[in-house]
Design a protein around this motif. Structure first.
Motif, PDB file in Angstrom:
ATOM      1  N   TYR A   1       8.105 -39.592 -35.685  1.00  0.00           N
ATOM      2  CA  TYR A   1       8.424 -38.524 -34.738  1.00  0.00           C
ATOM      3  C   TYR A   1       9.841 -37.984 -34.943  1.00  0.00           C
ATOM      4  O   TYR A   1      10.150 -36.868 -34.529  1.00  0.00           O
ATOM      5  N   LEU A   2      10.679 -38.747 -35.621  1.00  0.00           N
ATOM      6  CA  LEU A   2      12.049 -38.303 -35.875  1.00  0.00           C
ATOM      7  C   LEU A   2      12.096 -37.083 -36.798  1.00  0.00           C
ATOM      8  O   LEU A   2      13.091 -36.365 -36.819  1.00  0.00           O
TER       9      LEU A   2
ATOM     10  N   ASN B   1      12.325 -50.859 -31.262  1.00  0.00           N
ATOM     11  CA  ASN B   1      12.839 -50.180 -30.071  1.00  0.00           C
ATOM     12  C   ASN B   1      12.772 -48.662 -30.222  1.00  0.00           C
ATOM     13  O   ASN B   1      12.464 -47.958 -29.259  1.00  0.00           O
ATOM     14  N   LEU B   2      13.066 -48.157 -31.417  1.00  0.00           N
ATOM     15  CA  LEU B   2      12.930 -46.716 -31.652  1.00  0.00           C
ATOM     16  C   LEU B   2      11.487 -46.277 -31.444  1.00  0.00           C
ATOM     17  O   LEU B   2      11.233 -45.166 -30.969  1.00  0.00           O
TER      18      LEU B   2
ATOM     19  N   VAL C   1      14.180 -41.747 -26.445  1.00  0.00           N
ATOM     20  CA  VAL C   1      14.870 -41.257 -27.641  1.00  0.00           C
ATOM     21  C   VAL C   1      14.693 -39.740 -27.754  1.00  0.00           C
ATOM     22  O   VAL C   1      15.659 -39.013 -27.986  1.00  0.00           O
ATOM     23  N   CYS C   2      13.476 -39.264 -27.544  1.00  0.00           N
ATOM     24  CA  CYS C   2      13.211 -37.821 -27.618  1.00  0.00           C
ATOM     25  C   CYS C   2      13.956 -37.064 -26.529  1.00  0.00           C
ATOM     26  O   CYS C   2      14.497 -35.977 -26.780  1.00  0.00           O
ATOM     27  N   ASP C   3      14.010 -37.623 -25.322  1.00  0.00           N
ATOM     28  CA  ASP C   3      14.759 -36.979 -24.238  1.00  0.00           C
ATOM     29  C   ASP C   3      16.228 -36.819 -24.619  1.00  0.00           C
ATOM     30  O   ASP C   3      16.828 -35.760 -24.428  1.00  0.00           O
ATOM     31  N   VAL C   4      16.808 -37.878 -25.156  1.00  0.00           N
ATOM     32  CA  VAL C   4      18.217 -37.841 -25.565  1.00  0.00           C
ATOM     33  C   VAL C   4      18.413 -36.843 -26.706  1.00  0.00           C
ATOM     34  O   VAL C   4      19.310 -35.998 -26.656  1.00  0.00           O
TER      35      VAL C   4
ATOM     36  N   TYR D   1      24.705 -44.006 -37.009  1.00  0.00           N
ATOM     37  CA  TYR D   1      26.013 -44.518 -36.597  1.00  0.00           C
ATOM     38  C   TYR D   1      26.159 -44.750 -35.104  1.00  0.00           C
ATOM     39  O   TYR D   1      27.069 -45.459 -34.686  1.00  0.00           O
ATOM     40  N   ARG D   2      25.290 -44.131 -34.301  1.00  0.00           N
ATOM     41  CA  ARG D   2      25.368 -44.329 -32.848  1.00  0.00           C
ATOM     42  C   ARG D   2      23.974 -44.460 -32.251  1.00  0.00           C
ATOM     43  O   ARG D   2      23.594 -43.740 -31.339  1.00  0.00           O
ATOM     44  N   LEU D   3      23.216 -45.383 -32.783  1.00  0.00           N
ATOM     45  CA  LEU D   3      21.856 -45.619 -32.311  1.00  0.00           C
ATOM     46  C   LEU D   3      21.833 -45.907 -30.815  1.00  0.00           C
ATOM     47  O   LEU D   3      20.884 -45.563 -30.124  1.00  0.00           O
ATOM     48  N   ASP D   4      22.890 -46.508 -30.321  1.00  0.00           N
ATOM     49  CA  ASP D   4      22.966 -46.831 -28.898  1.00  0.00           C
ATOM     50  C   ASP D   4      22.796 -45.601 -28.019  1.00  0.00           C
ATOM     51  O   ASP D   4      22.263 -45.683 -26.918  1.00  0.00           O
ATOM     52  N   LEU D   5      23.238 -44.437 -28.494  1.00  0.00           N
ATOM     53  CA  LEU D   5      23.084 -43.207 -27.716  1.00  0.00           C
ATOM     54  C   LEU D   5      21.613 -42.896 -27.465  1.00  0.00           C
ATOM     55  O   LEU D   5      21.249 -42.387 -26.404  1.00  0.00           O
ATOM     56  N   CYS D   6      20.774 -43.198 -28.440  1.00  0.00           N
ATOM     57  CA  CYS D   6      19.338 -42.917 -28.321  1.00  0.00           C
ATOM     58  C   CYS D   6      18.677 -43.756 -27.245  1.00  0.00           C
ATOM     59  O   CYS D   6      17.643 -43.364 -26.701  1.00  0.00           O
TER      60      CYS D   6
END
Length: 98
Positions: free
Chosen positions: A4-5, A29-30, A37-40, A58-63
C-alpha cells in the motif's frame, strides 16, 4: 503486506530497502497499522510532504503516532518549515521535538 506504500510514490526497490532496514516486527506493524500509517501519510501529503521514503526510513515512529498528537506537534511551528525539513533532512525534526 506493505505494498500500500506504493500509493505514496514508494517503488518496489524502496519497499525492498525498507524491508531490509527494519526487523520483522516493524514490517508487521506497518502492515497491521495500515490505517494509522495511511492517515499520517495522507496528512503529511496534504501539508506538502513528498519524500515519504525518507519519512519511513528515518522516522518510522511518525507513521505510528496518533494523528491528533502529530498535528498538535506540527502546529507549534511554521508548517512550511516543517514540510521543508521533512522533504530534505527529516532527522532535523528532532530539534523541533517532533
Amino acid at each position: 503486506m506493505i505494498d500500500y506504500l506504493k500509493e505514496y510514490g514508494i517503488s518496489n526497490e524502496d519497499i525492498a530497502e525498507i524491508k531490509g532496514r527494519f526487523d520483522e516486527k516493524n514490517i508487521y506493524n506497518l502492515s497491521i497499522m495500515k490505517e494509522n500509517v495511511c492517515d499520517v501519510l495522507n496528512y503529511l501529503k496534504e501539508i506538502g510532504v513528498t519524500n515519504f521514503k525518507n519519512v519511513i526510513l528515518y522516522r518510522l515512529d511518525l507513521c505510528f503516532m496518533d494523528l491528533t498528537y502529530l498535528k498538535k506537534q506540527i502546529s507549534k511551528y511554521d508548517i512550511k518549515l516543517i514540510v521543508y525539513i521533512m522533504n530534505n533532512d527529516i532527522c532535523d525534526l528532532l530539534d523541533f521535538d517532533i
